[in-house]
Scaffold this motif. Sequence first.
Motif, PDB file in Angstrom:
ATOM      1  N   UNK A  67       0.815  -1.224   0.000  1.00  0.00           N
ATOM      2  CA  UNK A  67       0.000   0.000   0.000  1.00  0.00           C
ATOM      3  C   UNK A  67       0.845   1.270   0.000  1.00  0.00           C
ATOM      4  N   UNK A  68       0.425   2.234  -0.782  1.00  0.00           N
ATOM      5  CA  UNK A  68       1.074   3.535  -0.801  1.00  0.00           C
ATOM      6  C   UNK A  68       0.824   4.251   0.529  1.00  0.00           C
ATOM      7  N   UNK A  69       1.728   5.149   0.874  1.00  0.00           N
ATOM      8  CA  UNK A  69       1.524   5.949   2.078  1.00  0.00           C
ATOM      9  C   UNK A  69       2.030   5.308   3.352  1.00  0.00           C
ATOM     10  N   UNK A  70       2.571   4.080   3.257  1.00  0.00           N
ATOM     11  CA  UNK A  70       3.141   3.439   4.439  1.00  0.00           C
ATOM     12  C   UNK A  70       4.582   3.073   4.148  1.00  0.00           C
ATOM     13  N   UNK A  71       5.464   3.386   5.074  1.00  0.00           N
ATOM     14  CA  UNK A  71       6.867   3.051   4.911  1.00  0.00           C
ATOM     15  C   UNK A  71       7.032   1.527   4.852  1.00  0.00           C
ATOM     16  N   UNK A  72       7.989   1.080   4.051  1.00  0.00           N
ATOM     17  CA  UNK A  72       8.208  -0.349   3.848  1.00  0.00           C
ATOM     18  C   UNK A  72       9.449  -0.781   4.616  1.00  0.00           C
ATOM     19  N   UNK A  73       9.338  -1.915   5.278  1.00  0.00           N
ATOM     20  CA  UNK A  73      10.467  -2.516   5.978  1.00  0.00           C
ATOM     21  C   UNK A  73      10.623  -3.958   5.533  1.00  0.00           C
ATOM     22  N   UNK A  74      11.845  -4.448   5.635  1.00  0.00           N
ATOM     23  CA  UNK A  74      12.139  -5.820   5.268  1.00  0.00           C
ATOM     24  C   UNK A  74      11.740  -6.744   6.411  1.00  0.00           C
ATOM     25  N   UNK A  75      11.003  -7.793   6.090  1.00  0.00           N
ATOM     26  CA  UNK A  75      10.659  -8.818   7.081  1.00  0.00           C
ATOM     27  C   UNK A  75      11.765  -9.869   7.077  1.00  0.00           C
ATOM     28  N   UNK A  76      12.386 -10.088   8.242  1.00  0.00           N
ATOM     29  CA  UNK A  76      13.492 -11.041   8.350  1.00  0.00           C
ATOM     30  C   UNK A  76      13.219 -12.015   9.482  1.00  0.00           C
ATOM     31  N   UNK A  77      13.592 -13.300   9.319  1.00  0.00           N
ATOM     32  CA  UNK A  77      13.377 -14.268  10.391  1.00  0.00           C
ATOM     33  C   UNK A  77      14.284 -14.041  11.589  1.00  0.00           C
ATOM     34  N   UNK A  78      15.464 -13.449  11.357  1.00  0.00           N
ATOM     35  CA  UNK A  78      16.383 -13.138  12.457  1.00  0.00           C
ATOM     36  C   UNK A  78      16.920 -11.737  12.268  1.00  0.00           C
ATOM     37  N   UNK A  79      17.453 -11.174  13.337  1.00  0.00           N
ATOM     38  CA  UNK A  79      18.063  -9.852  13.256  1.00  0.00           C
ATOM     39  C   UNK A  79      19.231  -9.788  14.216  1.00  0.00           C
ATOM     40  N   UNK A  80      20.260  -9.043  13.832  1.00  0.00           N
ATOM     41  CA  UNK A  80      21.378  -8.761  14.723  1.00  0.00           C
ATOM     42  C   UNK A  80      21.434  -7.294  15.114  1.00  0.00           C
ATOM     43  N   UNK A  81      20.354  -6.571  14.819  1.00  0.00           N
ATOM     44  CA  UNK A  81      20.263  -5.180  15.245  1.00  0.00           C
ATOM     45  C   UNK A  81      19.838  -5.100  16.702  1.00  0.00           C
ATOM     46  N   UNK A  82      20.240  -4.029  17.357  1.00  0.00           N
ATOM     47  CA  UNK A  82      19.754  -3.752  18.707  1.00  0.00           C
ATOM     48  C   UNK A  82      18.994  -2.437  18.746  1.00  0.00           C
ATOM     49  N   UNK A  83      18.323  -2.184  17.639  1.00  0.00           N
ATOM     50  CA  UNK A  83      17.294  -1.152  17.590  1.00  0.00           C
ATOM     51  C   UNK A  83      15.987  -1.874  17.398  1.00  0.00           C
ATOM     52  N   UNK A  84      15.145  -1.844  18.408  1.00  0.00           N
ATOM     53  CA  UNK A  84      13.893  -2.576  18.355  1.00  0.00           C
ATOM     54  C   UNK A  84      12.779  -1.626  17.917  1.00  0.00           C
ATOM     55  N   UNK A  85      12.032  -1.969  16.831  1.00  0.00           N
ATOM     56  CA  UNK A  85      10.973  -1.077  16.368  1.00  0.00           C
ATOM     57  C   UNK A  85       9.978  -0.774  17.474  1.00  0.00           C
ATOM     58  N   UNK A 108      15.157   5.964  11.313  1.00  0.00           N
ATOM     59  CA  UNK A 108      15.313   4.561  11.623  1.00  0.00           C
ATOM     60  C   UNK A 108      16.374   4.324  12.698  1.00  0.00           C
ATOM     61  N   UNK A 109      17.443   5.087  12.651  1.00  0.00           N
ATOM     62  CA  UNK A 109      18.592   4.803  13.524  1.00  0.00           C
ATOM     63  C   UNK A 109      18.596   5.594  14.817  1.00  0.00           C
ATOM     64  N   UNK A 110      17.830   6.681  14.893  1.00  0.00           N
ATOM     65  CA  UNK A 110      17.863   7.526  16.097  1.00  0.00           C
ATOM     66  C   UNK A 110      16.477   7.664  16.713  1.00  0.00           C
ATOM     67  N   UNK A 111      15.500   8.081  15.933  1.00  0.00           N
ATOM     68  CA  UNK A 111      14.193   8.382  16.513  1.00  0.00           C
ATOM     69  C   UNK A 111      13.480   7.129  17.010  1.00  0.00           C
ATOM     70  N   UNK A 112      13.696   6.000  16.334  1.00  0.00           N
ATOM     71  CA  UNK A 112      12.966   4.789  16.700  1.00  0.00           C
ATOM     72  C   UNK A 112      13.770   3.989  17.700  1.00  0.00           C
ATOM     73  N   UNK A 113      13.582   4.255  18.959  1.00  0.00           N
ATOM     74  CA  UNK A 113      14.251   3.483  19.994  1.00  0.00           C
ATOM     75  C   UNK A 113      13.330   3.334  21.187  1.00  0.00           C
TER      76      UNK A 113
END
Length: 458
Positions: free
Chosen positions: A22-40, A453-458
């Motif tokens: 859908x238009x108007x919504x930001x797109x994110x990749x769906x992954x089975x695992x993550x090594x990031x420590x920024x949690x949506x 993504x890297x600062x505001x979303x924490x």
Amino acid sequence: MISTAAHRAAGADLRARYARLPEGRRVRLAKPTSNLFRFPPSGERSARLDAGALNQVIEIDPAARTAWVQGMTTYEDLVDATLVHGLMPKVVPQLKTITIGGALAGLGIESSSFANGLAHESVREVEALTGDGRLLTATADNEHAELFRGLPNSYGTLGYAVSLKIDLQPVGRFVALRHLPFPDAASCADAIGSICRDGRYDGSAVDFLDGTVFHAGEQYLTVGRFTDEAPEGRGPSDYTGQQIYYRSIRRRARDLLTTRDYIWRWDTDWFWCSRALGAQHPAIRPFWPGRYRRSDVYRRLVALDRRYELSGRIQAWRGLPAEEPVIQDIEVPLERLAEFLDAFHAEIGITPVWLCPVRLDAPSGWPLYPMEPDRLYVNVGFWSAVALEPGQPMGTHNRRIEQLVADLDGHKSLYSNSYYSTEEFWRRYNGPAYRELKKRYDPGDRLPDLYDKCVRER
């Protein structure tokens, strides 16, 4: 392995599914695992693009020493596919479930980085699905060279890697290790400079170099070299079971590992972080199944803890102060390493700490992570929590580290929480270059903004 035709079909399907979101919504990749420590954030309503099926090796070319892989392929799977040919990627990030596309979009580093740079510097070609819905191929010298150089440190905000071609290097059967003790950070830094300059130690070639700091008066450099022969009467050590690799650094001046076990020496205990989950306790470890002694399992446990705030509740119940997660990798120039560690020990106090020298392999550098190509840096990794004093807000310690790194002309990876102001962030991560890339490859802002993504979303 997957055929070329099947890969092409999977890429076309991904592009078609992206177009239907859908238009108007930001797109994110769906992954089975993550090594990031920024949690949506909870309640986050981005549209999800499932690329999990793009996780296969397409081709290994032993003669050219290259691998062609899909973007969601894990380094664990790639290493298994290359070792049978006596090859490995030039840089293999420490954790098994880091994906090749993830190491491109973020930053991958390991003990070969003093010679081979960051993981993405081994990439020859990337096929990317860009924010504007195009499926295109970028190389260092084609019409999308700007994107090729801009994808590192973009964290999926310009596009997603559908496939990559990367360089490989030959390996030996084993890696022979020497753990060299140093009484202070200054002497350790001097040794790093000497080894990196010469590519040798004590008359032998050095293939790998990293370090472990147990406290201000005890640090070790570990030098490794490939070998096809085990010393007479001694086989390789095994740190995949009851023995713990990082503890051996203090006990053994020399060691030997199979090449595969060396590559994954840090994964079994997530460096040393599995101790916080009880996996190193002698009464628990024998009953912790081996298949669950790995980094992706530990990360899922931490995610559950964050979601339900279990550690915070236990701290409060015990009458202990709140703790701030301090999970970071930073780079400082070698000549500022001792200064950084002295301040870090005095003000933060996390131990152990990981050291990994790195010099960029590309003479032109990478615009969104602007390290100087001709300068030797040391990555410092620290992953724990630090108590907050009464009145200190969450982020106090991380902000102090950000300021210290900036003062020492260094950089900070963005896989975990960041606290920069908008102006400071874009000054440090090349806002003008990023905005030009966004304008060309995601003009409709279908993908998240890097600062958001890297600062505001924490």
